[in-house]
Each structure stands twice: as structure tokens, then as C-alpha cells.
Design an enzyme around this catalytic site. Structure first.
Site, PDB file in Angstrom:
ATOM      1  N   ASN A 277      44.740  41.574  31.742  1.00  0.00           N
ATOM      2  CA  ASN A 277      43.767  40.551  31.315  1.00  0.00           C
ATOM      3  C   ASN A 277      44.298  39.123  31.352  1.00  0.00           C
ATOM      4  OD1 ASN A 277      41.818  42.490  30.830  1.00  0.00           O
ATOM      5  ND2 ASN A 277      42.528  42.842  28.733  1.00  0.00           N
TER       6      ASN A 277
ATOM      7  N   LYS B 165      46.038  35.548  32.870  1.00  0.00           N
ATOM      8  CA  LYS B 165      45.880  34.741  34.077  1.00  0.00           C
ATOM      9  C   LYS B 165      47.082  34.911  34.992  1.00  0.00           C
ATOM     10  CE  LYS B 165      46.230  29.935  35.595  1.00  0.00           C
ATOM     11  NZ  LYS B 165      45.614  30.130  36.901  1.00  0.00           N
TER      12      LYS B 165
ATOM     13  N   THR C 134      45.411  36.682  40.885  1.00  0.00           N
ATOM     14  CA  THR C 134      45.106  36.178  42.231  1.00  0.00           C
ATOM     15  C   THR C 134      46.185  35.203  42.702  1.00  0.00           C
ATOM     16  OG1 THR C 134      42.739  36.525  41.941  1.00  0.00           O
ATOM     17  CG2 THR C 134      43.396  34.893  43.577  1.00  0.00           C
TER      18      THR C 134
ATOM     19  N   PHE D  56      25.987  38.608  46.826  1.00  0.00           N
ATOM     20  CA  PHE D  56      26.515  39.352  45.683  1.00  0.00           C
ATOM     21  C   PHE D  56      26.102  38.687  44.371  1.00  0.00           C
ATOM     22  CE2 PHE D  56      29.892  40.849  42.825  1.00  0.00           C
ATOM     23  CZ  PHE D  56      29.734  42.203  43.034  1.00  0.00           C
TER      24      PHE D  56
END
Ligand code: ATP
Ligand code: MG
Length: 202
Positions: A41, A43, A46, A97
Site C-alpha cells: 500500500n 508509495k 510504479t 476504461f
């Protein structure tokens, strides 16, 4: 200042540590592509994946990226890649999406379409690295069949590595991956009222 006895003990400790590290290096002789999963969870999922991607680019490797994300907001890492790196194949999920459970069929169609690109990359031996950003949600919400995804990743060319990111990774994905890191949320500026900012958050 530390006394001689402490220095001596430190040197001995480092020597033992070196022996352990050297034995580890000696043991790791296999050369093959791996699956890296960055979940949790906190940061940094990515951005960690793109850090690895830049690392590969530094060696002139060919890389592919598919982003299973909602919306069309550009991120700095993708903008930079597309402007500067010719050796990157890139695809983002169809703009249709919605991330809307009311419209599961439309979301599934977008996921399927993105997966066609992922599957093509996962069958391409010229790609050294394939990044499947936010893939975990496609399995969590059953937009993509977990067995099919796992089988396709497993069947990739032997030298190809894959990075998967996203929260709530299914156990099958954790089992498949060679390297799994779970990023824990200790705190995040957003929760203290700091606005998401270009260059840091997107
Ligand atoms: P990043 O892209 O910054 O590495 P991430 O991939 O780990 O983040 P995602 O869940 O994909 O995280 O969310 C992306 C966005 O949400 C980023 O703008 C990020 O700063 C923000 N974010 C990530 N984790 C948290 C959190 N624990 N609390 C609040 N916002 C978060
Ligand atoms: Mg992310």
C-alpha cells in the site's frame, strides 16, 4: 575515536560478512529472466518499476511497457520515455476504461485489449524486460483470468524479465514471482493535505 580493540572486532566482523557474501555470489550461478513483483500500500511501486526500466535502458536493452490504468493523465516517466527512448514499446489501456463496477463489461473489454499488447510483448524474444504496471487489479477484479495471465508470463522467452506492480497481488502472482517486495505505507504527504504534484506523484 574508537579504540584498537573495537577496530579489530569490526575488521573480524567484516571478514565474516565478506565470506557470507562471497559464498552467496558463488551459489547464484543461474542466468535467466525473472519476475519481479512490487506490491503493497505504500508509495513507490510504479516509480520503482520505472527505475529498473531506466537501468535496463542504460545497457541498451529493449523494453516493453503496458499500463493497466484508468484515465488518460500523462505521467512524467512515460512522457520522458516516449520522447527519449526509441527502444521502448509502449501501450496504455484503452481510454474507455472506467474503473466502474457498474460497467464491468466495458472495463473487461479494455483490459482484454491491453492484454493483447502484453501477450505480444511476452512472446517477443527481442524484449529483455516487460513492465506490466498495475496488472494486479486486472486479476483482483477478474477482468483478466489469473491462470491465463500466469501461464503467459511463465511461457515467456527464457531471457526475458517481467515487472508487475499494483496493490493486493493475488497469491498465485506472489508464487509465480522470483522477487517480491511489499512496500508498506508508513505515511504519505497526501494524507497530511499536500496536493499530488508533477514530478513526484505523476
Ligand atoms: P508511484 O507511482 O508514486 O510509485 P505507486 O505506484 O506505489 O506510486 P499507486 O497505487 O499506483 O502507487 O498510486 C499512484 C498515485 O497514488 C501516486 O500519485 C502516489 O503518490 C499516490 N499514492 C501511492 N501510495 C499512496 C498512499 N499510501 N497514500 C496516498 N497516496 C498514495
Ligand atoms: Mg502505481
Amino acid at each position: 575515536m574508537i579504540d584498537d580493540e573495537k577496530k579489530q572486532r569490526h575488521a573480524e566482523r567484516m571478514q565474516r560478512k565478506k565470506a557470507v557474501v562471497d559464498a552467496g555470489i558463488e551459489r547464484a550461478q543461474e542466468e535467466r529472466g525473472i519476475v519481479v513483483l512490487i506490491t503493497g500500500n505504500g508509495k513507490g511501486k510504479t516509480t520503482s518499476a520505472f527505475g529498473t526500466l531506466y537501468r535496463a535502458l542504460g545497457y541498451g536493452h529493449q523494453v516493453g511497457v503496458v499500463q493497466f490504468i484508468k484515465g488518460t493523465q500523462a505521467s512524467g516517466e512515460v512522457t520522458y520515455l516516449r520522447q527519449n527512448a526509441a527502444q521502448v514499446a509502449y501501450h496504455a489501456m484503452a481510454t474507455g476504461f472506467t474503473w466502474d463496477t457498474q460497467n464491468w463489461d466495458a472495463d473487461k473489454a479494455a483490459a482484454d485489449e491491453a492484454w493483447v499488447h502484453a501477450a505480444r510483448m511476452l512472446a517477443d524474444p527481442s524484449l529483455n524486460l516487460v513492465l506490466l504496471d498495475e496488472l494486479t487489479y486486472m486479476l483482483k477484479y477478474n477482468y483478466l483470468d489469473a491462470d491465463m495471465v500466469i501461464e503467459t508470463i511463465r511461457a515467456r522467452p527464457a531471457g526475458q524479465s517481467v515487472i508487475v506492480t499494483g496493490r493486493a497481488a493475488k497469491p498465485e502472482l506472489i508464487e509465480l514471482a522470483d522477487t517480491v517486495s511489499e512496500i508498506r505505507d508508513v505515511k504519505h504527504a497526501y494524507n497530511a493535505g499536500v496536493k499530488a504534484q508533477a514530478g513526484i506523484d505523476f
